[in-house]
Design a protein around this motif. Structure first.
Motif, PDB file in Angstrom:
ATOM      1  N   GLU A 190     -15.771 -49.466   3.072  1.00 18.67           N
ATOM      2  CA  GLU A 190     -15.072 -49.944   3.779  1.00 18.67           C
ATOM      3  C   GLU A 190     -13.789 -48.914   3.682  1.00 18.67           C
ATOM      4  O   GLU A 190     -12.753 -49.373   4.311  1.00 18.67           O
ATOM      5  CB  GLU A 190     -14.357 -51.389   2.828  1.00 18.67           C
ATOM      6  N   GLU A 234      -9.932 -59.091  -1.828  1.00 14.18           N
ATOM      7  CA  GLU A 234     -10.563 -58.942  -0.622  1.00 14.18           C
ATOM      8  C   GLU A 234     -12.159 -58.408  -1.016  1.00 14.18           C
ATOM      9  O   GLU A 234     -12.970 -58.737  -0.657  1.00 14.18           O
ATOM     10  CB  GLU A 234      -9.748 -57.590  -0.083  1.00 14.18           C
ATOM     11  N   THR A 245     -13.763 -59.642  -3.832  1.00 11.43           N
ATOM     12  CA  THR A 245     -14.426 -60.758  -4.372  1.00 11.43           C
ATOM     13  C   THR A 245     -14.827 -61.612  -3.049  1.00 11.43           C
ATOM     14  O   THR A 245     -15.959 -62.029  -3.158  1.00 11.43           O
ATOM     15  CB  THR A 245     -13.257 -61.605  -5.183  1.00 11.43           C
ATOM     16  N   GLN A 246     -13.893 -61.516  -2.137  1.00  8.68           N
ATOM     17  CA  GLN A 246     -14.351 -62.279  -0.862  1.00  8.68           C
ATOM     18  C   GLN A 246     -15.634 -61.619  -0.182  1.00  8.68           C
ATOM     19  O   GLN A 246     -16.361 -62.285   0.520  1.00  8.68           O
ATOM     20  CB  GLN A 246     -13.071 -62.588  -0.118  1.00  8.68           C
ATOM     21  N   LYS A 247     -15.313 -60.292   0.132  1.00 10.70           N
ATOM     22  CA  LYS A 247     -16.503 -59.590   0.745  1.00 10.70           C
ATOM     23  C   LYS A 247     -17.760 -59.789  -0.111  1.00 10.70           C
ATOM     24  O   LYS A 247     -18.797 -60.175   0.587  1.00 10.70           O
ATOM     25  CB  LYS A 247     -16.265 -58.363   0.845  1.00 10.70           C
ATOM     26  N   LYS A 301     -18.644 -62.288  -2.010  1.00  9.52           N
ATOM     27  CA  LYS A 301     -19.099 -63.924  -1.778  1.00  9.52           C
ATOM     28  C   LYS A 301     -19.343 -64.016  -0.237  1.00  9.52           C
ATOM     29  O   LYS A 301     -20.744 -64.570   0.067  1.00  9.52           O
ATOM     30  CB  LYS A 301     -17.936 -64.633  -1.927  1.00  9.52           C
ATOM     31  N   GLU A 302     -18.883 -63.516   0.763  1.00 10.71           N
ATOM     32  CA  GLU A 302     -19.355 -63.421   2.079  1.00 10.71           C
ATOM     33  C   GLU A 302     -20.814 -62.764   2.376  1.00 10.71           C
ATOM     34  O   GLU A 302     -21.568 -63.411   2.848  1.00 10.71           O
ATOM     35  CB  GLU A 302     -18.248 -62.803   3.073  1.00 10.71           C
ATOM     36  N   MET A 303     -21.032 -61.572   1.908  1.00 13.77           N
ATOM     37  CA  MET A 303     -22.255 -60.632   2.116  1.00 13.77           C
ATOM     38  C   MET A 303     -23.417 -61.442   1.469  1.00 13.77           C
ATOM     39  O   MET A 303     -24.401 -61.322   1.895  1.00 13.77           O
ATOM     40  CB  MET A 303     -21.987 -59.413   1.555  1.00 13.77           C
ATOM     41  N   THR A 304     -23.032 -62.158   0.332  1.00 17.79           N
ATOM     42  CA  THR A 304     -24.357 -62.999  -0.489  1.00 17.79           C
ATOM     43  C   THR A 304     -24.255 -64.358  -0.112  1.00 17.79           C
ATOM     44  O   THR A 304     -25.124 -65.331  -0.650  1.00 17.79           O
ATOM     45  CB  THR A 304     -24.247 -62.939  -1.959  1.00 17.79           C
ATOM     46  N   GLY A 305     -23.634 -65.031   0.951  1.00 19.56           N
ATOM     47  CA  GLY A 305     -23.784 -66.170   1.272  1.00 19.56           C
ATOM     48  C   GLY A 305     -23.339 -67.329   0.259  1.00 19.56           C
ATOM     49  O   GLY A 305     -23.765 -68.215  -0.081  1.00 19.56           O
ATOM     50  N   GLY A 306     -22.403 -66.727  -0.482  1.00 17.58           N
ATOM     51  CA  GLY A 306     -21.760 -67.366  -1.648  1.00 17.58           C
ATOM     52  C   GLY A 306     -22.480 -67.417  -2.924  1.00 17.58           C
ATOM     53  O   GLY A 306     -22.402 -68.174  -3.837  1.00 17.58           O
ATOM     54  N   LYS A 358     -20.489 -64.464  -6.937  1.00 16.71           N
ATOM     55  CA  LYS A 358     -18.977 -64.836  -7.190  1.00 16.71           C
ATOM     56  C   LYS A 358     -18.528 -63.841  -8.157  1.00 16.71           C
ATOM     57  O   LYS A 358     -19.080 -63.941  -9.350  1.00 16.71           O
ATOM     58  CB  LYS A 358     -18.597 -66.126  -7.290  1.00 16.71           C
TER      59      LYS A 358
END
Length: 105
Positions: free
Chosen positions: A16, A23, A25-27, A29-34, A37
């Motif tokens: 990135e 950002e 933490t959210q990436k 979470k997004e990449m692993t389908g939640g 975390k």
């Protein structure tokens, strides 16, 4: 992800360019389908350690009247991510060999 947080951080920053803590933490979470975390209590000490070791540099920017710290790789950090990914690949190959090995009694 115990023991792999440093690798995750370095890899994301390699991909990135620069990111701020939330950002990251959210990436993940997004990449692993939640499924994965990262808690702030684990993330920020890792970021500070990587910065202290010379792997990360920090740039402070004002965004929407808020101060935000952006982390990015230093040249040393770029070398470290290559090394860590090679180690991780070898580890995964060894684990795959162990998991696929047929036990004979």
């Amino acid at each position: 992800y115990r023991g792999s947080l440093t690798t995750i951080i370095l890899r994301l920053l390699e991909q990135e360019g620069k990111m701020y803590g939330y950002e990251i933490t959210q990436k993940v979470k997004e990449m692993t389908g939640g499924r994965m975390k990262i808690k702030e209590g684990a993330l920020y000490p890792s970021l500070h350690k990587l910065e202290t070791e010379g792997h990360l540099k920090v740039a402070v920017e004002k965004v929407d009247n808020r101060i935000r710290k952006y982390y990015s790789l230093t040249p040393q950090g770029e070398k470290e991510v290559v090394s860590m990914l090679a180690e991780l690949k070898e580890y995964m190959e060894n684990m795959q060999a162990i998991m696929n090995h047929k036990l004979s009694y």
